[in-house]
Motif scaffolding. Structure first.
Motif, PDB file in Angstrom:
ATOM      1  N   ILE A  71     -98.601  12.213  43.160  1.00  0.00           N
ATOM      2  CA  ILE A  71     -99.204  10.888  43.212  1.00  0.00           C
ATOM      3  C   ILE A  71     -98.148   9.796  43.072  1.00  0.00           C
ATOM      4  O   ILE A  71     -98.227   8.756  43.710  1.00  0.00           O
ATOM      5  CB  ILE A  71    -100.306  10.785  42.137  1.00  0.00           C
ATOM      6  N   SER A  72     -97.131  10.066  42.250  1.00  0.00           N
ATOM      7  CA  SER A  72     -96.068   9.068  42.067  1.00  0.00           C
ATOM      8  C   SER A  72     -95.350   8.763  43.376  1.00  0.00           C
ATOM      9  O   SER A  72     -94.899   7.645  43.603  1.00  0.00           O
ATOM     10  CB  SER A  72     -95.070   9.556  41.024  1.00  0.00           C
ATOM     11  N   LYS A  73     -95.237   9.786  44.242  1.00  0.00           N
ATOM     12  CA  LYS A  73     -94.585   9.577  45.542  1.00  0.00           C
ATOM     13  C   LYS A  73     -95.422   8.628  46.398  1.00  0.00           C
ATOM     14  O   LYS A  73     -94.896   7.719  47.041  1.00  0.00           O
ATOM     15  CB  LYS A  73     -94.422  10.924  46.241  1.00  0.00           C
ATOM     16  N   LEU A  74     -96.740   8.845  46.371  1.00  0.00           N
ATOM     17  CA  LEU A  74     -97.630   7.970  47.144  1.00  0.00           C
ATOM     18  C   LEU A  74     -97.593   6.547  46.600  1.00  0.00           C
ATOM     19  O   LEU A  74     -97.655   5.575  47.359  1.00  0.00           O
ATOM     20  CB  LEU A  74     -99.059   8.520  47.110  1.00  0.00           C
ATOM     21  N   LEU A  75     -97.475   6.442  45.262  1.00  0.00           N
ATOM     22  CA  LEU A  75     -97.407   5.109  44.655  1.00  0.00           C
ATOM     23  C   LEU A  75     -96.112   4.412  45.036  1.00  0.00           C
ATOM     24  O   LEU A  75     -96.090   3.218  45.310  1.00  0.00           O
ATOM     25  CB  LEU A  75     -97.492   5.222  43.126  1.00  0.00           C
ATOM     26  N   LEU A  76     -95.022   5.181  45.061  1.00  0.00           N
ATOM     27  CA  LEU A  76     -93.716   4.605  45.385  1.00  0.00           C
ATOM     28  C   LEU A  76     -93.684   4.109  46.817  1.00  0.00           C
ATOM     29  O   LEU A  76     -93.167   3.031  47.102  1.00  0.00           O
ATOM     30  CB  LEU A  76     -92.621   5.659  45.159  1.00  0.00           C
ATOM     31  N   GLU A  77     -94.279   4.907  47.714  1.00  0.00           N
ATOM     32  CA  GLU A  77     -94.277   4.525  49.125  1.00  0.00           C
ATOM     33  C   GLU A  77     -95.416   3.577  49.468  1.00  0.00           C
ATOM     34  O   GLU A  77     -95.631   3.253  50.642  1.00  0.00           O
ATOM     35  CB  GLU A  77     -94.365   5.792  49.995  1.00  0.00           C
ATOM     36  N   GLU A  78     -96.175   3.187  48.463  1.00  0.00           N
ATOM     37  CA  GLU A  78     -97.298   2.248  48.593  1.00  0.00           C
ATOM     38  C   GLU A  78     -98.362   2.756  49.555  1.00  0.00           C
ATOM     39  O   GLU A  78     -98.987   1.973  50.279  1.00  0.00           O
ATOM     40  CB  GLU A  78     -96.787   0.860  49.005  1.00  0.00           C
ATOM     41  N   LYS A  79     -98.537   4.091  49.610  1.00  0.00           N
ATOM     42  CA  LYS A  79     -99.590   4.655  50.459  1.00  0.00           C
ATOM     43  C   LYS A  79    -100.939   4.562  49.761  1.00  0.00           C
ATOM     44  O   LYS A  79    -101.974   4.488  50.406  1.00  0.00           O
ATOM     45  CB  LYS A  79     -99.251   6.104  50.797  1.00  0.00           C
ATOM     46  N   ILE A  80    -100.938   4.627  48.428  1.00  0.00           N
ATOM     47  CA  ILE A  80    -102.168   4.349  47.681  1.00  0.00           C
ATOM     48  C   ILE A  80    -101.876   3.250  46.674  1.00  0.00           C
ATOM     49  O   ILE A  80    -100.731   3.030  46.286  1.00  0.00           O
ATOM     50  CB  ILE A  80    -102.724   5.605  46.954  1.00  0.00           C
ATOM     51  N   HIS A 119     -95.404  -5.843  33.523  1.00  0.00           N
ATOM     52  CA  HIS A 119     -94.247  -5.009  33.189  1.00  0.00           C
ATOM     53  C   HIS A 119     -94.260  -3.713  34.000  1.00  0.00           C
ATOM     54  O   HIS A 119     -93.222  -3.287  34.506  1.00  0.00           O
ATOM     55  CB  HIS A 119     -94.260  -4.701  31.684  1.00  0.00           C
ATOM     56  N   THR A 120     -95.464  -3.110  34.133  1.00  0.00           N
ATOM     57  CA  THR A 120     -95.573  -1.880  34.923  1.00  0.00           C
ATOM     58  C   THR A 120     -95.194  -2.137  36.379  1.00  0.00           C
ATOM     59  O   THR A 120     -94.444  -1.378  36.985  1.00  0.00           O
ATOM     60  CB  THR A 120     -97.015  -1.332  34.853  1.00  0.00           C
ATOM     61  N   ASN A 121     -95.707  -3.245  36.933  1.00  0.00           N
ATOM     62  CA  ASN A 121     -95.388  -3.590  38.324  1.00  0.00           C
ATOM     63  C   ASN A 121     -93.890  -3.770  38.512  1.00  0.00           C
ATOM     64  O   ASN A 121     -93.320  -3.338  39.512  1.00  0.00           O
ATOM     65  CB  ASN A 121     -96.102  -4.879  38.728  1.00  0.00           C
ATOM     66  N   GLN A 122     -93.277  -4.419  37.489  1.00  0.00           N
ATOM     67  CA  GLN A 122     -91.856  -4.689  37.550  1.00  0.00           C
ATOM     68  C   GLN A 122     -91.052  -3.384  37.591  1.00  0.00           C
ATOM     69  O   GLN A 122     -90.108  -3.257  38.367  1.00  0.00           O
ATOM     70  CB  GLN A 122     -91.502  -5.468  36.281  1.00  0.00           C
ATOM     71  N   ILE A 123     -91.479  -2.401  36.765  1.00  0.00           N
ATOM     72  CA  ILE A 123     -90.806  -1.103  36.746  1.00  0.00           C
ATOM     73  C   ILE A 123     -90.877  -0.452  38.120  1.00  0.00           C
ATOM     74  O   ILE A 123     -89.881   0.046  38.650  1.00  0.00           O
ATOM     75  CB  ILE A 123     -91.447  -0.175  35.686  1.00  0.00           C
ATOM     76  N   TRP A 124     -92.076  -0.514  38.733  1.00  0.00           N
ATOM     77  CA  TRP A 124     -92.241   0.125  40.046  1.00  0.00           C
ATOM     78  C   TRP A 124     -91.469  -0.605  41.129  1.00  0.00           C
ATOM     79  O   TRP A 124     -90.979   0.004  42.070  1.00  0.00           O
ATOM     80  CB  TRP A 124     -93.724   0.257  40.403  1.00  0.00           C
ATOM     81  N   GLU A 125     -91.352  -1.948  40.976  1.00  0.00           N
ATOM     82  CA  GLU A 125     -90.529  -2.711  41.926  1.00  0.00           C
ATOM     83  C   GLU A 125     -89.090  -2.220  41.861  1.00  0.00           C
ATOM     84  O   GLU A 125     -88.419  -2.051  42.886  1.00  0.00           O
ATOM     85  CB  GLU A 125     -90.591  -4.209  41.599  1.00  0.00           C
ATOM     86  N   ARG A 126     -88.622  -1.981  40.612  1.00  0.00           N
ATOM     87  CA  ARG A 126     -87.251  -1.516  40.437  1.00  0.00           C
ATOM     88  C   ARG A 126     -87.076  -0.118  41.031  1.00  0.00           C
ATOM     89  O   ARG A 126     -86.082   0.166  41.681  1.00  0.00           O
ATOM     90  CB  ARG A 126     -86.872  -1.527  38.955  1.00  0.00           C
ATOM     91  N   TYR A 127     -88.065   0.744  40.814  1.00  0.00           N
ATOM     92  CA  TYR A 127     -88.017   2.094  41.398  1.00  0.00           C
ATOM     93  C   TYR A 127     -87.885   2.014  42.906  1.00  0.00           C
ATOM     94  O   TYR A 127     -87.095   2.720  43.525  1.00  0.00           O
ATOM     95  CB  TYR A 127     -89.303   2.873  41.068  1.00  0.00           C
ATOM     96  N   ARG A 128     -88.689   1.109  43.504  1.00  0.00           N
ATOM     97  CA  ARG A 128     -88.675   0.995  44.965  1.00  0.00           C
ATOM     98  C   ARG A 128     -87.320   0.529  45.457  1.00  0.00           C
ATOM     99  O   ARG A 128     -86.797   1.003  46.455  1.00  0.00           O
ATOM    100  CB  ARG A 128     -89.764   0.015  45.419  1.00  0.00           C
ATOM    101  N   LYS A 129     -86.753  -0.439  44.713  1.00  0.00           N
ATOM    102  CA  LYS A 129     -85.460  -0.987  45.102  1.00  0.00           C
ATOM    103  C   LYS A 129     -84.372   0.088  45.011  1.00  0.00           C
ATOM    104  O   LYS A 129     -83.495   0.181  45.853  1.00  0.00           O
ATOM    105  CB  LYS A 129     -85.130  -2.155  44.167  1.00  0.00           C
ATOM    106  N   CYS A 130     -84.439   0.920  43.959  1.00  0.00           N
ATOM    107  CA  CYS A 130     -83.355   1.874  43.707  1.00  0.00           C
ATOM    108  C   CYS A 130     -83.532   3.196  44.433  1.00  0.00           C
ATOM    109  O   CYS A 130     -82.568   3.802  44.847  1.00  0.00           O
ATOM    110  CB  CYS A 130     -83.227   2.147  42.213  1.00  0.00           C
ATOM    111  N   TYR A 131     -84.766   3.684  44.546  1.00  0.00           N
ATOM    112  CA  TYR A 131     -84.933   5.083  44.957  1.00  0.00           C
ATOM    113  C   TYR A 131     -85.620   5.272  46.293  1.00  0.00           C
ATOM    114  O   TYR A 131     -85.827   6.388  46.724  1.00  0.00           O
ATOM    115  CB  TYR A 131     -85.704   5.859  43.884  1.00  0.00           C
ATOM    116  N   LEU A 132     -86.072   4.210  46.927  1.00  0.00           N
ATOM    117  CA  LEU A 132     -86.804   4.422  48.172  1.00  0.00           C
ATOM    118  C   LEU A 132     -85.838   4.506  49.352  1.00  0.00           C
ATOM    119  O   LEU A 132     -84.967   3.696  49.491  1.00  0.00           O
ATOM    120  CB  LEU A 132     -87.823   3.274  48.360  1.00  0.00           C
TER     121      LEU A 132
END
Lengths: 90, 301
Positions: free
Chosen positions: B245-254, B288-301
């Protein structure tokens, strides 16, 4: 396993190291074997390893040690396990 | 893989001193199944030291060593060196510590062991509190959560241990959750086959510590991943791969569920809802949660 005759600080494995934890239970999980589809979710999620998986993937519950947490009933997608209150008369 | 493929062998014996609905024993059972009987465990002071039950009996059917709070990784290094000297290289050494023994007290020994390239698996089961000693705050406790030492809610955010571990550039690190046993099983199997230091962190929602009903442990784990409060990923050869699920969240599929869905079920966040809903603080947590995921997207996508 090697057991020492002298008293040591080593503990040895034993089923029910804290006694029969089944008497902690308030609600008893009851499995409807006809409804069960053998998905084994209750077996993998049981924190106490009291859901016993048989060779044909059917399930039995060990009531001697089941603490009655209700996780098995909660993870069962088809609601084959129901929680019934323990009563004095069995 | 399916749940049916997980072996039936049980190294955890029923009748331990764990609370009903304990996530640690759930994770322990999967770890024992994945690694098998050829393992040695090093357990510092944590809930697991209690789950082992009282002398002269124990509920673990594998060799276990209890050690001081800060010394889990140091003890594992010693055990590994001893086994290496004896030529027994088929035994997996596992250090199993809680989040207090990893994030706060044990970080120095852990960092040292990772740097020395010790061949062991370090598993941290993260219940976000010191639950064994009576629900005190730890470095993993999230913002605004009640504990016995943060009565009005914690005022700091939790730290990202996963990223501290990545800075050591070890062969394998992963984050898992007890609600996804197949994923956890796969990650531990993978770690077992590798040489060098491995780190796995397991999200473990604690019913008495988080103040929710004992039948909801699995549900809370699932929600923590679906809302984005916890991420499932693997770190291998300096590359991050998100799973499930985390992968789908990272790629903004869900779309992630609102964080409120997760925290409203926990009694430790009750002061945010009673007597009046604290919209400002809830928004702060969501941001704060959104911010963490923004950082994940910037670094790992």
């Amino acid at each position: 396993m090697k057991k020492y005759k002298v008293k040591t600080t080593i503990s040895y494995p034993k089923k029910g190291a804290t006694g029969k934890t089944g008497n902690w239970r308030v609600f008893r999980p009851i499995l409807d074997k006809e409804k069960c589809v053998k998905c084994l979710r209750c077996w993998i999620f049981c924190p106490e390893a009291t859901v016993i998986r048989n060779k044909d993937n059917s399930i039995d519950i060990d009531y001697d040690y089941c603490k009655g947490c209700g996780i098995c009933a909660n993870v069962c997608k088809i609601k084959a396990i129901t929680m019934k209150r323990e009563s004095m008369d069995k | 893989m399916a749940i049916k493929e997980i072996p039936t062998e049980e190294c955890y014996m029923p009748g331990s001193a764990a609370c009903p609905g304990c996530p640690a024993t759930m994770a322990l059972r999967i770890v024992f199944k994945a690694i098998g009987k050829k393992m040695m465990m090093i357990v510092p002071a944590c809930c697991t030291a209690v789950i082992e039950s009282m002398h002269p009996n124990t509920s673990f059917n594998i060799p276990t060593m209890n050690i001081a709070f800060e010394a889990a990784a140091a003890g594992a290094s010693g055990v590994e060196a001893g086994l290496r000297k004896q030529g027994k290289d088929d035994i997996t050494v596992v250090a199993w510590a809680g989040d207090g023994g990893t994030y706060d007290i044990g970080i120095q020994a852990l960092s040292g062991a990772l740097e020395r390239n010790t061949n062991f698996i370090y598993i941290c089961y993260n219940n976000q509190i010191y639950s064994n000693t009576g629900i005190q705050r730890s470095g993993a406790t999230p913002y605004a959560a009640w504990t016995t030492t943060t009565v009005g809610g914690k005022t700091e955010y939790r730290k990202e241990m996963g990223e501290i571990i990545q800075a050591h550039h070890i062969p394998y690190a992963a984050q898992a959750c007890i609600s996804y046993p197949e994923d956890l099983y796969k990650k531990i199997r993978k770690a077992k086959q590798m040489k060098g230091p491995k780190y796995i962190e397991i999200m473990a929602p604690c019913p008495p510590g988080w103040r929710f009903g004992m039948e909801r442990t699995v549900e809370m784990g699932t929600l923590s991943v679906e809302t984005g409060a916890w991420a499932l990923y693997e770190f291998e050869n300096d590359e991050i791969k998100f799973n499930g699920i985390s992968k789908l969240l990272l790629e903004e599929k869900i779309k992630p569920k609102p964080i409120e869905d997760w925290i409203k079920l926990q009694g430790r966040f009750r002061h945010l809802f009673i007597p009046k809903k604290d919209v400002k603080k809830l928004q702060e947590i969501q941001d704060h949660t959104n911010q963490i995921w923004e950082r994940y997207r910037k670094c790992y996508l």
